[in-house]
Design a protein around this motif. Structure first.
Motif, PDB file in Angstrom:
ATOM      1  N   LEU A 108      39.798  24.024  57.531  1.00 13.58           N
ATOM      2  CA  LEU A 108      41.134  23.978  56.945  1.00 13.58           C
ATOM      3  C   LEU A 108      41.457  25.277  56.227  1.00 13.58           C
ATOM      4  O   LEU A 108      40.560  26.054  55.881  1.00 13.58           O
ATOM      5  CB  LEU A 108      41.274  22.800  55.984  1.00 13.58           C
ATOM      6  N   LEU A 109      42.754  25.492  56.048  1.00 16.76           N
ATOM      7  CA  LEU A 109      43.247  26.577  55.201  1.00 16.76           C
ATOM      8  C   LEU A 109      43.552  25.954  53.846  1.00 16.76           C
ATOM      9  O   LEU A 109      43.925  24.784  53.772  1.00 16.76           O
ATOM     10  CB  LEU A 109      44.523  27.174  55.779  1.00 16.76           C
ATOM     11  N   ALA A 110      43.404  26.731  52.788  1.00 17.47           N
ATOM     12  CA  ALA A 110      43.608  26.123  51.469  1.00 17.47           C
ATOM     13  C   ALA A 110      43.904  27.159  50.395  1.00 17.47           C
ATOM     14  O   ALA A 110      43.605  28.346  50.555  1.00 17.47           O
ATOM     15  CB  ALA A 110      42.352  25.340  51.076  1.00 17.47           C
ATOM     16  N   ASN A 111      44.499  26.669  49.327  1.00 13.05           N
ATOM     17  CA  ASN A 111      44.620  27.415  48.067  1.00 13.05           C
ATOM     18  C   ASN A 111      43.706  26.767  47.038  1.00 13.05           C
ATOM     19  O   ASN A 111      43.487  25.557  47.087  1.00 13.05           O
ATOM     20  CB  ASN A 111      46.051  27.318  47.518  1.00 13.05           C
ATOM     21  N   TRP A 112      43.181  27.576  46.126  1.00 14.04           N
ATOM     22  CA  TRP A 112      42.445  27.025  44.987  1.00 14.04           C
ATOM     23  C   TRP A 112      42.780  27.843  43.753  1.00 14.04           C
ATOM     24  O   TRP A 112      43.038  29.042  43.832  1.00 14.04           O
ATOM     25  CB  TRP A 112      40.932  27.015  45.235  1.00 14.04           C
ATOM     26  N   GLU A 113      42.815  27.135  42.633  1.00 12.95           N
ATOM     27  CA  GLU A 113      43.202  27.812  41.398  1.00 12.95           C
ATOM     28  C   GLU A 113      41.989  28.446  40.713  1.00 12.95           C
ATOM     29  O   GLU A 113      40.870  27.919  40.801  1.00 12.95           O
ATOM     30  CB  GLU A 113      43.842  26.795  40.435  1.00 12.95           C
ATOM     31  N   TYR A 114      42.244  29.551  40.039  1.00 11.26           N
ATOM     32  CA  TYR A 114      41.295  30.123  39.078  1.00 11.26           C
ATOM     33  C   TYR A 114      41.834  29.726  37.711  1.00 11.26           C
ATOM     34  O   TYR A 114      43.020  29.950  37.440  1.00 11.26           O
ATOM     35  CB  TYR A 114      41.252  31.652  39.167  1.00 11.26           C
ATOM     36  N   ARG A 115      41.009  29.084  36.922  1.00  7.20           N
ATOM     37  CA  ARG A 115      41.468  28.704  35.580  1.00  7.20           C
ATOM     38  C   ARG A 115      40.646  29.480  34.565  1.00  7.20           C
ATOM     39  O   ARG A 115      39.524  29.899  34.878  1.00  7.20           O
ATOM     40  CB  ARG A 115      41.315  27.203  35.386  1.00  7.20           C
ATOM     41  N   GLU A 116      41.213  29.690  33.408  1.00  4.26           N
ATOM     42  CA  GLU A 116      40.535  30.474  32.368  1.00  4.26           C
ATOM     43  C   GLU A 116      39.056  30.088  32.296  1.00  4.26           C
ATOM     44  O   GLU A 116      38.728  28.917  32.076  1.00  4.26           O
ATOM     45  CB  GLU A 116      41.202  30.177  31.028  1.00  4.26           C
ATOM     46  N   GLY A 117      38.168  31.023  32.559  1.00  2.84           N
ATOM     47  CA  GLY A 117      36.737  30.757  32.458  1.00  2.84           C
ATOM     48  C   GLY A 117      36.161  30.031  33.655  1.00  2.84           C
ATOM     49  O   GLY A 117      34.991  29.636  33.640  1.00  2.84           O
ATOM     50  N   GLU A 118      36.960  29.808  34.703  1.00  2.00           N
ATOM     51  CA  GLU A 118      36.462  29.072  35.870  1.00  2.00           C
ATOM     52  C   GLU A 118      36.854  29.796  37.160  1.00  2.00           C
ATOM     53  O   GLU A 118      38.033  29.967  37.467  1.00  2.00           O
ATOM     54  CB  GLU A 118      37.045  27.648  35.872  1.00  2.00           C
ATOM     55  N   ASP A 119      35.827  30.233  37.898  1.00  2.00           N
ATOM     56  CA  ASP A 119      36.045  30.933  39.162  1.00  2.00           C
ATOM     57  C   ASP A 119      36.577  29.950  40.205  1.00  2.00           C
ATOM     58  O   ASP A 119      36.086  28.822  40.307  1.00  2.00           O
ATOM     59  CB  ASP A 119      34.694  31.510  39.606  1.00  2.00           C
ATOM     60  N   GLY A 120      37.586  30.374  40.972  1.00  2.00           N
ATOM     61  CA  GLY A 120      38.190  29.480  41.965  1.00  2.00           C
ATOM     62  C   GLY A 120      37.180  28.995  43.001  1.00  2.00           C
ATOM     63  O   GLY A 120      37.209  27.825  43.411  1.00  2.00           O
ATOM     64  N   LEU A 121      36.289  29.878  43.430  1.00  2.00           N
ATOM     65  CA  LEU A 121      35.313  29.464  44.444  1.00  2.00           C
ATOM     66  C   LEU A 121      34.348  28.418  43.871  1.00  2.00           C
ATOM     67  O   LEU A 121      33.847  27.559  44.606  1.00  2.00           O
ATOM     68  CB  LEU A 121      34.552  30.675  44.983  1.00  2.00           C
ATOM     69  N   ASP A 122      34.124  28.482  42.545  1.00  2.00           N
ATOM     70  CA  ASP A 122      33.274  27.452  41.920  1.00  2.00           C
ATOM     71  C   ASP A 122      33.968  26.095  41.928  1.00  2.00           C
ATOM     72  O   ASP A 122      33.315  25.049  42.012  1.00  2.00           O
ATOM     73  CB  ASP A 122      32.905  27.844  40.485  1.00  2.00           C
ATOM     74  N   ARG A 123      35.307  26.115  41.833  1.00  2.00           N
ATOM     75  CA  ARG A 123      36.033  24.840  41.933  1.00  2.00           C
ATOM     76  C   ARG A 123      35.803  24.230  43.316  1.00  2.00           C
ATOM     77  O   ARG A 123      35.541  23.050  43.455  1.00  2.00           O
ATOM     78  CB  ARG A 123      37.544  25.056  41.707  1.00  2.00           C
TER      79      ARG A 123
END
Ligand SMILES: C[S@@+](CC[C@H](N)C(=O)[O-])C[C@H]1O[C@@H](n2cnc3c(N)ncnc32)[C@H](O)[C@@H]1O
Length: 514
Positions: free
Chosen positions: A286-301
């Motif tokens: 799939l194609l996707a978006n993921w957020e980077y949040r303060e102190g949290e890497d998007g790929l870790d999400r």
């Protein structure tokens, strides 16, 4: 807009007419030339219309009516569609009559299929397709309605190119829209189940399957995996409605890009839920978006969503782009047809920025997600990376080769790898950079011509090993010879090089000679 009716008899007649007129992507492009074609790609139809203005052959009528969405005289349409006729186009929901003119109510555009699967399969669905979808902004001369069914766009082609090419039995296409992924899947699959929350999208998928001459696509209505609960598939493909949208009054919810979830929750639900519909050994792309949040890497999400899957999954996630919140908001507010600089534009941008601020979002990643349910072993692949350089060509065959290499490597001890005979891939070149006057290079790089077009810096030991991998001697023998040459300890050199040889095998710089 009239209802799209996937009537097999009318679709067959239309297919006959499109075929007889030679209405292919190449013919259309050549017909109006490269400049007009580039203009069409930017939503400007004037140059294309001017280029074919003096043509009245069937292909030109098809292009004006069904590619550009411009009304045509009824007599010309009748002549250009001898099998289907004006009544047939109306019966399919593609046009309506307005006096002595025929007004298009949907588009039908030719699309190159991008070649058959690597195994040569897929002849049954043709080398090119005709894709019916809703009228675009240029044809509507205004913004899209929120229930618009998208035609083939850049993201569609990206995912189509990513689809694995190894033959499988059954594929699930979630959010099929016009059905482009389903048709692409049929190049290497026997059957596809296409799902969507939009009845109109499913009608387009069905019609486009009929226009491709296949009845191997079954359509089902419903959200995400609901329509296939309890079933398992060999492959799942999806260009899902992943666009992050503020959930506040006055922000339009476009069905084609947005499923109504908050933030990146739709992607989280997809990644965590898809394992349930994957057969052992099955893959999801799939194609996707993921957020980077303060102190949290998007790929870790994304990593956490994979970890939350009740079925353990292999994962290969490639972030291709990263946008700051403002650029992301601008991208999608413009996509909705709102004019930059207008008060409405400013209002929508504020809504997006407020929404991001509420979750402390600092950036948004976009990329490719490939998941696989292992057959019996525990997951062995957990690769989360950023690859931003442009790539040319479809990646599906490359991804398949990487998965096969990962499987082989997982079962290979370092001793077995030392005994393996390797070959440098034909698309790999080496670049050496010297300081002026120096004999020894300061930087040695390996460049990949195909695949992800990776460039990696290597030291003289690894460069020598890659250079010597010509399908003749085992890796261990080559490492011993290089250790002699460099006057270093062979065992130490082997433990330094072998992990990097594994990486080069996965990324496709090297291959197993046998
Ligand atoms: C970006 S379009 C992709 C269309 C097509 N597959 C392609 O690649 O061009 C996303 C599709 O997902 C559908 N959709 C929206 N919400 C959905 C949901 N909750 N479950 C399944 N499909 C959904 C939309 O109607 C739309 O057709």
């Amino acid at each position: 807009m009239p209802v799209i009716t996937a009537d097999p008899r009318l679709a067959a007649a239309l297919r006959t007419d499109l075929d007889a007129a030679g209405y292919t992507a190449t013919a259309v492009r050549e017909g109006w030339g490269p400049v007009a074609d580039a203009a069409v790609g930017r939503g400007l139809h004037g140059p294309a219309l001017a280029a074919i203005a003096d043509r009245d052959d069937a292909a030109a009528v098809h292009a004006r009516l069904l590619f550009l969405g411009v009304p045509q005289p009824a007599a010309a349409v009748e002549a250009a569609f001898p099998a289907c006729g004006v009544d047939g186009l109306i019966g399919l929901g593609l046009a309506r009559r307005d006096g002595d003119r025929v007004v298009p109510t949907a588009l039908v555009r030719p699309q190159d299929a991008g070649g058959a699967g690597a195994d040569g399969a897929g002849a049954g669905v043709g080398a090119h397709w005709w894709i019916a979808s809703d009228l675009d902004e240029a044809a509507l001369a205004g913004p899209l309605p929120t229930d618009h069914v998208l035609g083939v766009g850049g993201a569609s082609l990206t995912l189509a190119g990513l689809q694995l090419a190894t033959p499988v039995d059954r594929v699930l296409d979630v959010g099929s829209g016009c059905g482009i992924q389903s048709l692409r899947a049929l190049l290497s699959a026997d059957r596809v189940v296409a799902t969507d929350v939009s009845h109109r999208a499913l009608a387009f998928t069905r019609l486009n399957a009929l226009l491709a001459g296949t009845d191997a696509v079954e359509v089902r209505h419903g959200s995400l995996f609901e329509p296939v609960a309890g079933e398992q598939f060999d492959r799942v493909v999806s260009n899902p409605p992943f666009v992050i949208t503020p959930r506040v009054q006055g922000v339009p919810e476009y069905e084609y890009r947005d499923a109504g979830y908050a933030g990146d929750d739709l992607v989280a639900a997809f990644v965590t839920g898809v394992g349930a519909v994957l057969a052992p050994g099955g893959t999801a792309q799939l194609l996707a978006n993921w957020e980077y949040r303060e102190g949290e890497d998007g790929l870790d999400r994304v990593r956490a969503w994979v970890a939350a899957s009740p079925e353990p999954l292999d994962a290969w996630v490639v972030e291709r782009e990263h946008l700051d919140p403002l650029s992301y908001a601008e991208l999608w507010v413009r996509d909705g047809g709102t004019t930059p600089g207008s008060p409405e534009y400013a209002r929508l941008i504020d809504a997006w920025l407020d929404d991001f601020a509420a979750r402390r979002v600092t950036g948004i990643g976009f990329g490719y997600v490939l998941l696989r349910r292992p057959v019996d072993a525990a997951p062995a692949l957990a690769r989360y990376e950023r690859v931003s350089q442009p790539v040319t060509g479809a990646l599906g065959v490359h991804l398949g080769a990487a998965l096969a290499a990962a499987d082989r490597l997982a079962a290979l001890s370092d001793d077995a790898l030392s005994a393996a005979v390797l070959q440098v891939a034909p698309d790999v070149t080496e670049a050496r950079h010297h300081r002026p006057g120096d004999e020894a290079p300061t930087v040695i790089e390996l460049h990949q011509g195909a695949g992800f077009a990776r460039v990696i810096a290597v030291d003289p030991g690894l460069a020598a090993l890659v250079g010597a991998c010509d399908g003749d001697l085992p890796v261990g023998v080559l490492i011993s010879a290089i250790a002699d040459l460099l006057e270093v300890d062979a065992a130490a050199l082997a433990s330094d090089l072998l992990p990097r040889v594994r990486e080069l095998l996965f990324t496709g710089f090297l291959g197993f000679a046998r």
